[in-house]
Scaffold this active site. Sequence first.
Site, mmCIF file in Angstrom:
data_model
loop_
_atom_site.group_PDB
_atom_site.id
_atom_site.type_symbol
_atom_site.label_atom_id
_atom_site.label_comp_id
_atom_site.label_asym_id
_atom_site.label_seq_id
_atom_site.Cartn_x
_atom_site.Cartn_y
_atom_site.Cartn_z
ATOM 1 N N GLU A 19 1.774 5.812 7.547
ATOM 2 C CA GLU A 19 3.167 5.915 7.110
ATOM 3 C C GLU A 19 3.865 7.093 7.783
ATOM 4 O O GLU A 19 5.053 6.997 8.126
ATOM 5 C CB GLU A 19 3.246 6.037 5.591
ATOM 6 N N HIS B 161 4.918 6.213 11.316
ATOM 7 C CA HIS B 161 6.118 5.361 11.366
ATOM 8 C C HIS B 161 7.382 6.174 11.615
ATOM 9 O O HIS B 161 8.409 5.605 11.999
ATOM 10 C CB HIS B 161 6.279 4.597 10.053
ATOM 11 N N GLY C 200 0.816 -1.196 0.000
ATOM 12 C CA GLY C 200 0.000 0.000 0.000
ATOM 13 C C GLY C 200 0.851 1.248 0.000
ATOM 14 O O GLY C 200 0.588 2.206 -0.731
ATOM 15 N N GLU D 183 4.635 -2.355 13.155
ATOM 16 C CA GLU D 183 3.379 -2.367 12.403
ATOM 17 C C GLU D 183 2.154 -2.400 13.320
ATOM 18 O O GLU D 183 1.211 -1.630 13.125
ATOM 19 C CB GLU D 183 3.354 -3.530 11.418
#
Length: 873
Positions: free
Chosen positions: A305, A308, A268, A327
């Site tokens: 994202e 992260h 993704g 994750e």
Amino acid sequence: MRTETPQTIRLEDYRPSDHLIDRVELDIRLDPHATRVEAVLAVRPNPEGVPGAPLALDGDDLALVAVELDGQRLAPDAYAASPSGLILHAPPQRPFVLRVETRLDPSANTKLMGLYRSGGVYCTQCEADGFRRITYFLDRPDVLSVYTTRIEAERAEAPVLLGNGNPVEAGDVPGTGRHFAVWHDPHPKPAYLFALVGGNLGGVRTTFTTMEGREVAVGVHVEPGKEERAAYALDAVVRSMRWDEEVFGRAYDLDVFNVVAVSDFNMGAMENKGLNIFNDKYVLASPETATDADYAHIEAIIAHEYFHNWSGNRVTCRDWFQLCLKEGLTVFRDQEFSSDMRSRAVHRIGEVRTLRARQFTEDAGPLAHPVRPRQYAEINNFYTATVYEKGAEIVRMLKTLLGEADFGAGMERYFADNDGRAATVEDFLAAFAAVSGRDLAAFAQWYEHPGTPKLAVEGRHDAASARYTLSFRQDLPNGPALPMPIALGLVGASGALDGAVCERVRDGVFVLEGEADAITFANVPEPPVPSLLRGFSAPVRLEMAMDDADRLTLLRHDPDPFNRWHAAQSVATRLLVDASATADARMEAGPYAEALAAFLDAEALSDPAFAALVLSLPGEGDIANEIARNVDPDAIHRARTGLRRALGSALGTRLAGLRDSLADAPGAPFSPDAASAGRRALRNAALDLIAAADPEAGAALAERQLTEAATMTDRLAALGILSLIPGAARERAVDGFGERYAAEPLVLDKWFAIQAAIPEEATLARIARLKGHPAFAMTNPNRVRALIGAFAMGNPTQFARADGAGFALLADTVRALDGTNPQIAAKLLTAFGSWRMLEPGRAAAARGVLEAIRSIPNLSRDVADIVGRTLAG
């Protein structure tokens, strides 16, 4: 010839690298077929490694051009080079500089790992082990280095050159038509976070000032001409940055943050430091091309994202067994973000639907594994629902157990203690134990054992003493008792029994610490209905004897939205399971329909998004999981079709009224906000049931909606409804939609997927035709997922056909992809994960196809791992 069993890597065998690489200087001269990569590595022996050990650098399909140590070419007998590795037999036992030059062909890289070209754009994907396809390296997450990258390309071909970190220098290469850009990332990172992009890109830009006063240039880069479709993604970036400061105290740490959308991408998106690379389906959006679900996904994945940057980049994983550490934690963080941006109750229901559909199924099948696996053969196959979704549920349980204050302090401690380090699950839990003073050794077992625990509950009411006792027993085959936070309350015939008290329930939560326990409530004058696992407070299967009347009491009166929804789902599930055991497709909705009618009358317009969820039926996969053995997909489909028809008939007048009352005013501006999306969701749920009860009338309404709709959400919903009604109207709609959006690949993906999911025998022939469509390409993961993935994952009657033809179709695709893109081939193959629960004839057909795949010579490691575990489980 049989494929060799992939080598197994075990957590217990972990040991630190024998060498470290402190600095990396890369000079990458891009060329479509002959890219030159020069890597200058500052290497030193690791004090925690084995003294005198050889330096063994990883490689994958590499061609070595030159290698030097401290400026001197190495003698041929000083090293051994192959496409899969470079070994220095006796490296110096002191810091030294190694220069390695390799040559690459980005255009031939169909695996889409390492450096490749997508639509003429150079880009990279290095997680989990793609950097070794760019240069020889210690390609493991516990080797952290500071990178400086010079990127050079033809200016006409790649006017935009992006890298990790901050821009340092840029200019022309005199007399060549080429130019360069230098990027420096001051934060040590593992190789999997390396990225570069070079191409002709448009973009949208803004700035964001962090809470520390740093001004950040934010950009979203897309194919020229599609800049307007990037506006929502850009806004989501800024909202994510602000939210992470306000909720987790995490400020961004570079001068630039870039997002790039590419059309060929196995995943993704990817969180490369300062340069996130995305599948374009999670960036591009406009009212004409994107649904409400697309907008929500873009918002969530942009946030994921970006988050992260701290939970994955600044604090990374020591090894890939700790994948859930970045994750699962980051999924929890993006779920909290989306809940704050939208409806928390509605979003939580969506999270649990995904968990049950994907992760519970995974846990019950041959691909089950712990949230932290103990071994793997191919790490790319462990980017799973268990690591992501169940990993997030563990973090959520930890927050429930500790409370808001200690959880927040624990996150602060975790980031502070592990900043710039490669951490483990033990490091994560140690931070929370330190601030809370609690022993989390038992809780840590949630990470170690596969399977979904069962929680059996019995209730007993004593009228004489006005007391109510709940007895709990948990069971995890081959696993220990796990601490379970059980959010709960009691509900009576007229509403919540707020006067009931139990000293062992604190803030609405009882923690089951052992295998069995019981709690007693006082001040319970009437037999109550227990409301258990409110908000789905633990990822378990709940077993409690409860009739439909009790469940519908929860639907009417429970203050917890999740359990109200779950009560309606439970009644529908019982009806569908019972009906699946008969050959009669006729169904009576009875009290279930009456309860839904009362619910719609009272609440549909006040919270349409929640009403749409209450009105929706469990999916065919959910019912299969409930039956669990000797599953007949055709019987489940007949039952679900029958219940949809019965509900549509019983609620027809109300549904028609809802559609009228929820219609947008002509010319009203489009908004993807939660309230607007909720109105569209309920309106389309109503149309679906109307069409189920009266296909002719439903088809007419759907055709009109398809023609008049102002949003892709309404247009696609109408097409989906028409796809289930055979006849000329369907074919007109399908053909017209395909022609209208012939130049829109992401919209055509939706068109492919709707046709692949038609539950009719002719669908296999339709798929064969669609594979020849000009827009379909086996080299593009989005196209393959849209057509073949949607068929295998979303069309159980045809994928699991009794004649085995559906299984064979998927197997043919896996064979075709295995040599070019084994990651996508392996992901498709996971559709066989539930084959053992099928009735014997279908199960035998599935086994035969799987064994045929396993016998293919030179099978990739990715596919060999999945097929081996699927057959062995």
